[in-house]
Design an enzyme around this catalytic site. Structure first.
Site, short mmCIF file in Angstrom:
data_model
loop_
_atom_site.label_atom_id
_atom_site.label_comp_id
_atom_site.label_asym_id
_atom_site.label_seq_id
_atom_site.Cartn_x
_atom_site.Cartn_y
_atom_site.Cartn_z
NE ARG A 102 -77.78 -38.54 7.96
CZ ARG A 102 -77.85 -39.18 9.12
NH1 ARG A 102 -77.06 -38.79 10.11
NH2 ARG A 102 -78.67 -40.17 9.30
CG HIS A 161 -70.39 -45.57 14.56
ND1 HIS A 161 -69.97 -45.91 15.82
CD2 HIS A 161 -71.19 -44.50 14.71
CE1 HIS A 161 -70.49 -45.07 16.70
NE2 HIS A 161 -71.25 -44.21 16.06
CG ASP A 162 -75.10 -46.83 10.58
OD1 ASP A 162 -75.18 -45.99 11.50
OD2 ASP A 162 -75.54 -46.63 9.43
CB SER A 167 -72.83 -43.17 18.63
OG SER A 167 -72.05 -42.32 17.86
CG ASP A 199 -67.42 -48.09 15.29
OD1 ASP A 199 -66.99 -47.11 14.64
OD2 ASP A 199 -68.21 -47.98 16.24
#
Lengths: 389, 211
Positions: free
Chosen positions: A233, A362-363, A163, A329
């Site tokens: 967040r 993405h994680d 990232s 992602d």
């Protein structure tokens, strides 16, 4: 007085006296920043793992993502949780701490001991707040290069990160090609997309809309924009997952209840989860740091720094690259990694690329993905052989 | 895990790989399209000292190649060759892959654009065993070397040696060398006419360049 307020707000005194190694740079060694400021004095907090060999040739620099920090492979001093990339970094892991000397530093603009907006501005005796100069990815990398110099390391065996960490990897390869033997940008891109800038702006506006943000001076006033940062967040967290992952994790299941309450309570598990993520985040992260670090990502456009041609960023490079992306992602999609690969090919660079099948979004780069470990582990083992490690 | 032990280099070299390797000048820049587990690229680097790159569609193949220390990107011949600049390689190799591409003609044209030379090896669908299966049994051939049934095969564009020669003509490729390997991996004698090659060659290996 002010310092203790900062400490109280971050749950521990991590801003100026972190539970980490710290390299301090005086007025004679300022950090020359893209915005035109020479920042001094300044400091950078870092962790190391493993042993530097006698030839000083086995150092791996790991770069952290937006809300990560230097605690890549040890218990976090504030949350008590495992390091953020223990799946990748550790004994017997792809970035094997039995073979390599691993360095991970908190980015400039961060809040875990490297100078950032929560640090004291020596000129005023108050926290910098939004008077802190705006940071770029290149500034982060310059700061890391000064740390690597400070550690007496000429050339890094590998620079790796996912990232925003991957952005730093690409910047390292472009800025200091002769100092980077191999590079692993994972789930990253050479440019921050309009969609990603848009999500960041929503997050920043959430922070700034919180009345407790106080135009960035909340630390002196003994408050913090917890609600705003939590909302930022929560929104960002959704972008780190995939629809499939959210569905699998939560579906439409209700939270500790049999039926909807006809209210705005967190009826659904997914709501409760996001609220928890938001609340936990504000315990360990400074709101102004969030503004600065997201901004650094927004400004990232490696091609623009090289006459609009990404390949020019890597012309003549001898660094060997291993690029990886994940199928689900959508924040840093495969197309962004492929653009990097095409540029590296056009520059005649040595590049490997793999798109890993995962539905975790993405994680995925932080999670247990055996295919990622197989490829990166093989890449590093082969690179180590050719460096004689 | 030490990748050298995982991929021993003392395994017998396939005869078509050996033939391709003999066609490559030492120290050349080589792109292997559809490089599989990287066996041919590794041979070329070991024995010819080439600067080698690969493209491979399967992630497993990419991982195995990367673990050998090769530079291989996941991609496919139909989609990704267009992104390579002209004349960026001395040789572009397509080893046992052309029959699995969607657009064999475009792939061949890109190879000749990207590389100064192209090397193509492929299973010859004109081989007598295959003719026998189709001609006498009336079934799509399933052989030891081509083990797939028609409904699950990745091989969608089979051709014979003569078909391939015709395609080379059409795209303006000049043949510098052409070799047919028989079922034992031995070259079919050079002096025989094309129809013998087409009948007894199990594999065709062609070294081409732009006319």
């Amino acid at each position: 007085m002010v310092q203790s307020a900062v400490a109280r707000q971050l749950g521990a005194s991590q801003v100026d006296e972190p539970a980490s190694l710290v390299a301090r740079f005086g007025p004679d060694r300022p950090l020359v920043m893209d915005c035109g400021v020479d920042l001094a004095p300044w400091q950078i907090a870092y962790q190391t793992y493993g042993e530097l060999n006698a030839a000083r040739s086995n150092a791996v620099l790991v770069c952290h993502a937006l809300t990560g920090d230097q605690h890549v492979a040890n218990l976090h001093p504030v949350t008590g949780k495992p390091g953020w990339w223990e799946t990748m970094v550790g004994p017997g892991r792809p970035i094997d701490t039995d073979r390599f000397f691993v360095i991970c530093a908190n980015v400039i603009g961060g809040c875990m001991g490297t100078t950032g907006p929560a640090s004291l501005n020596p000129a005023t005796g108050r926290p910098w707040g939004i008077d802190f100069p705006v940071v770029t990815i290149r500034d982060m990398v310059r700061a890391q290069a000064m740390l690597v110099d400070h550690l007496g390391i000429d050339s890094l065996f590998c620079v790796a990160g996912g990232s925003m960490g991957g952005m730093q990897v690409l910047q390292w390869a472009a800025s200091y090609p002769e100092r980077v033997f191999s590079a692993m940008p994972i789930a990253a891109a050479a440019i921050h997309s309009a969609q990603n800038i848009a999500f960041h702006e929503v997050g920043r506006q959430a922070v700034m809309a919180d009345p407790d943000w106080r135009h960035g001076r909340y630390l002196e006033e003994g408050v913090k924009p917890a609600k705003g940062l939590a909302v930022a967040r929560m929104g960002a967290h959704i972008t780190y997952l995939s629809e499939k992952a959210l569905h699998r994790k939560f579906g439409r299941r209700l939270q500790d209840r049999e039926a909807p309450t006809f209210s705005f309570d967190a009826d659904f598990q997914v709501e409760s989860y996001l609220r928890y993520q938001g609340e936990a985040f504000v315990e360990r992260f400074d709101a102004n740091s969030y503004l600065y670090v997201t901004r650094a990502m927004d400004y990232f456009d490696l091609a623009a720094d090289h006459g609009g041609v990404l390949a020019n960023a890597f012309r003549g490079t001898k660094t060997r690259f291993c690029v990886a992306s994940f199928t689900s992602d959508w924040l840093f999609p495969t197309s962004g990694s492929r653009a990097v690969v095409h540029a590296l090919n056009a520059a005649g660079a040595s590049v490997s690329f793999v798109e890993i099948e995962s539905d975790k979004g993405h994680d995925a780069f932080l999670l247990d993905e055996p295919e990622l470990f197989a490829t990166t582990g093989g890449f590093l083992a082969a690179a180590a052989r050719s460096r004689g490690l | 895990m030490d990748a050298t032990t995982a991929f021993p280099d003392h395994l017998p070299v396939r005869s078509d790989h050996r033939l391709v390797a003999d066609m490559v000048e030492p120290g050349a820049r080589v792109l292997d399209v559809g490089c599989g587990d990287g066996a041919l690229l590794a041979l070329l680097m070991r024995e010819r000292g080439v600067d080698g790159r690969g493209i491979e569609i399967s992630r497993e193949g990419v991982s195995q190649s990367v673990a050998r220390g090769l530079s291989v990107i996941q991609g496919d011949a139909d989609a990704d060759l267009a992104d390579y600049p002209d004349d960026s390689f001395d040789y572009v190799i397509l080893s046992q892959t052309i029959q699995a591409t969607r657009q064999p003609r475009q792939v061949l044209e890109h190879m000749l654009r990207i590389g100064r030379r192209a090397i193509v090896s492929f299973p010859n669908f004109g081989h007598w065993r295959i003719r026998l299966e189709l001609g006498l049994k009336g079934r799509m051939p399933v052989t030891e070397k081509l083990p797939y049934s028609w409904y699950d095969t990745p091989n969608i564009h089979f051709c014979t040696i003569r078909d391939f020669v015709a395609l080379c003509d059409e795209v303006g490729a000049q043949m510098e060398r052409a070799v047919a390997l028989n079922a034992s991996g031995e070259p079919v004698r050079v002096s025989v006419p094309w129809w013998v090659w087409n009948l007894f060659g199990e594999n065709g290996v062609f070294l081409l360049r732009r006319r």
